[in-house]
Design a protein around this motif. Sequence first.
Motif, PDB file in Angstrom:
ATOM      1  N   GLU A  16       0.952  -0.993   0.003  1.00 46.61           N
ATOM      2  CA  GLU A  16       0.141   0.158   0.010  1.00 46.61           C
ATOM      3  C   GLU A  16       0.790   1.224  -0.116  1.00 46.61           C
ATOM      4  N   THR A  17       0.259   2.369  -0.540  1.00 50.70           N
ATOM      5  CA  THR A  17       1.307   3.612  -0.372  1.00 50.70           C
ATOM      6  C   THR A  17       1.521   3.978   0.997  1.00 50.70           C
ATOM      7  N   SER A  18       0.694   3.630   1.662  1.00 47.80           N
ATOM      8  CA  SER A  18       1.135   4.096   3.108  1.00 47.80           C
ATOM      9  C   SER A  18       2.288   3.474   3.817  1.00 47.80           C
ATOM     10  N   ARG A  19       2.930   2.358   3.338  1.00 49.10           N
ATOM     11  CA  ARG A  19       3.880   1.525   3.672  1.00 49.10           C
ATOM     12  C   ARG A  19       5.332   2.484   3.477  1.00 49.10           C
ATOM     13  N   LYS A  20       6.098   2.352   4.211  1.00 51.28           N
ATOM     14  CA  LYS A  20       7.552   2.912   3.911  1.00 51.28           C
ATOM     15  C   LYS A  20       8.181   1.747   3.185  1.00 51.28           C
ATOM     16  N   GLN A  21       8.579   2.148   2.136  1.00 54.45           N
ATOM     17  CA  GLN A  21       9.631   1.369   1.257  1.00 54.45           C
ATOM     18  C   GLN A  21      11.129   1.559   1.683  1.00 54.45           C
ATOM     19  N   ARG A  22      11.931   0.555   1.491  1.00 57.20           N
ATOM     20  CA  ARG A  22      13.174   0.548   1.576  1.00 57.20           C
ATOM     21  C   ARG A  22      13.784   1.574   0.735  1.00 57.20           C
ATOM     22  N   ASN A  23      14.830   2.455   0.925  1.00 58.81           N
ATOM     23  CA  ASN A  23      15.338   3.448  -0.101  1.00 58.81           C
ATOM     24  C   ASN A  23      16.561   2.617  -0.756  1.00 58.81           C
ATOM     25  N   GLY A  24      16.794   2.582  -1.989  1.00 55.89           N
ATOM     26  CA  GLY A  24      18.026   2.181  -2.596  1.00 55.89           C
ATOM     27  C   GLY A  24      18.241   0.671  -2.792  1.00 55.89           C
ATOM     28  N   SER A  25      17.306  -0.263  -2.254  1.00 59.92           N
ATOM     29  CA  SER A  25      17.603  -1.704  -2.335  1.00 59.92           C
ATOM     30  C   SER A  25      17.107  -2.176  -3.448  1.00 59.92           C
ATOM     31  N   GLU A  26      17.902  -2.771  -4.253  1.00 61.77           N
ATOM     32  CA  GLU A  26      17.252  -3.583  -5.593  1.00 61.77           C
ATOM     33  C   GLU A  26      16.686  -4.722  -5.398  1.00 61.77           C
ATOM     34  N   PHE A  27      17.026  -5.231  -4.359  1.00 58.79           N
ATOM     35  CA  PHE A  27      16.447  -6.759  -4.145  1.00 58.79           C
ATOM     36  C   PHE A  27      14.884  -6.574  -3.475  1.00 58.79           C
ATOM     37  N   VAL A  28      14.091  -5.546  -3.298  1.00 54.89           N
ATOM     38  CA  VAL A  28      13.273  -5.629  -2.563  1.00 54.89           C
ATOM     39  C   VAL A  28      11.853  -5.779  -2.994  1.00 54.89           C
ATOM     40  N   GLY A  29      11.649  -4.998  -4.360  1.00 55.72           N
ATOM     41  CA  GLY A  29      10.249  -5.267  -4.894  1.00 55.72           C
ATOM     42  C   GLY A  29       9.409  -4.505  -3.893  1.00 55.72           C
ATOM     43  N   ALA A  30       8.237  -5.121  -3.306  1.00 52.74           N
ATOM     44  CA  ALA A  30       7.132  -4.419  -2.890  1.00 52.74           C
ATOM     45  C   ALA A  30       7.162  -4.926  -1.114  1.00 52.74           C
ATOM     46  N   PHE A  31       8.246  -5.082  -0.918  1.00 51.48           N
ATOM     47  CA  PHE A  31       8.464  -5.535   0.619  1.00 51.48           C
ATOM     48  C   PHE A  31       8.489  -4.192   1.513  1.00 51.48           C
ATOM     49  N   GLY A  32       7.756  -3.900   2.572  1.00 52.82           N
ATOM     50  CA  GLY A  32       7.644  -2.472   3.452  1.00 52.82           C
ATOM     51  C   GLY A  32       8.592  -3.065   4.516  1.00 52.82           C
ATOM     52  N   LYS A  33       8.972  -2.195   5.111  1.00 48.89           N
ATOM     53  CA  LYS A  33       9.555  -2.150   6.418  1.00 48.89           C
ATOM     54  C   LYS A  33       8.810  -2.193   7.557  1.00 48.89           C
ATOM     55  N   LYS A  34       7.725  -1.267   7.620  1.00 43.67           N
ATOM     56  CA  LYS A  34       7.098  -1.017   8.696  1.00 43.67           C
ATOM     57  C   LYS A  34       5.246  -0.960   8.099  1.00 43.67           C
ATOM     58  N   THR A  35       4.217  -1.258   9.002  1.00 42.50           N
ATOM     59  CA  THR A  35       3.181  -1.282   8.398  1.00 42.50           C
ATOM     60  C   THR A  35       2.345  -1.106  10.011  1.00 42.50           C
ATOM     61  N   GLY A  36       1.212  -0.512   9.696  1.00 47.67           N
ATOM     62  CA  GLY A  36       0.322  -0.435  10.671  1.00 47.67           C
ATOM     63  C   GLY A  36       0.269   0.755  11.520  1.00 47.67           C
ATOM     64  N   SER A  37      -0.595   1.184  12.241  1.00 46.60           N
ATOM     65  CA  SER A  37      -0.320   2.557  13.019  1.00 46.60           C
ATOM     66  C   SER A  37      -1.187   2.034  14.385  1.00 46.60           C
ATOM     67  N   SER A  38      -0.633   1.137  15.204  1.00 43.86           N
ATOM     68  CA  SER A  38      -1.064   0.736  16.657  1.00 43.86           C
ATOM     69  C   SER A  38       0.125   0.914  17.443  1.00 43.86           C
ATOM     70  N   ASP A  39      -0.155   0.251  18.773  1.00 40.71           N
ATOM     71  CA  ASP A  39       0.980   0.006  19.634  1.00 40.71           C
ATOM     72  C   ASP A  39       2.007  -1.168  19.210  1.00 40.71           C
TER      73      ASP A  39
END
Length: 139
Positions: A16-39
């Motif tokens: 989703e566009t709200s996910r932070k994507q890794r910067n500069g990694s050519e290996f990642v594709g659509a894998f996010g680093k952080k998701t959600g907005s909870s505790d």
Amino acid sequence: MENKQRAESRPVRISETSRKQRNGSEFVGAFGKKTGSSDLLFTEGLLPEQDGTVARNEPPSRQLEICLEKLEAELNRYGKGLDNVLQLTLYLTDMDAYEEINETYEQFFDTTCPARTTVGVCELLGGAVVTVDGVIAIE
């Protein structure tokens, strides 16, 4: 024909566009680093990267060290530490390295290690031997 119509009507699953994507990694594709907005903080696909390159030539124990050091640095941004980790999933391409990975894992946590699942896989992004997903309490 009916199966084709069903397949065409399914939405494509990507980050989703709200996910932070890794910067500069050519290996990642659509894998996010952080998701959600909870505790809870959910990390996924944490690779043993150093300076934007996967440390594929390092032994499995060192690759896990790099992953856990990166996780710890990320948690420090929230004023938290590894004691806030509730659960980790380790993906490992070489199950013969399980004992070595275990020793490294235990070195990173004080008295109680978080719940953990180790999954044997055939291949990981960038030629990594280890990658880590986690659930962390940041309340």
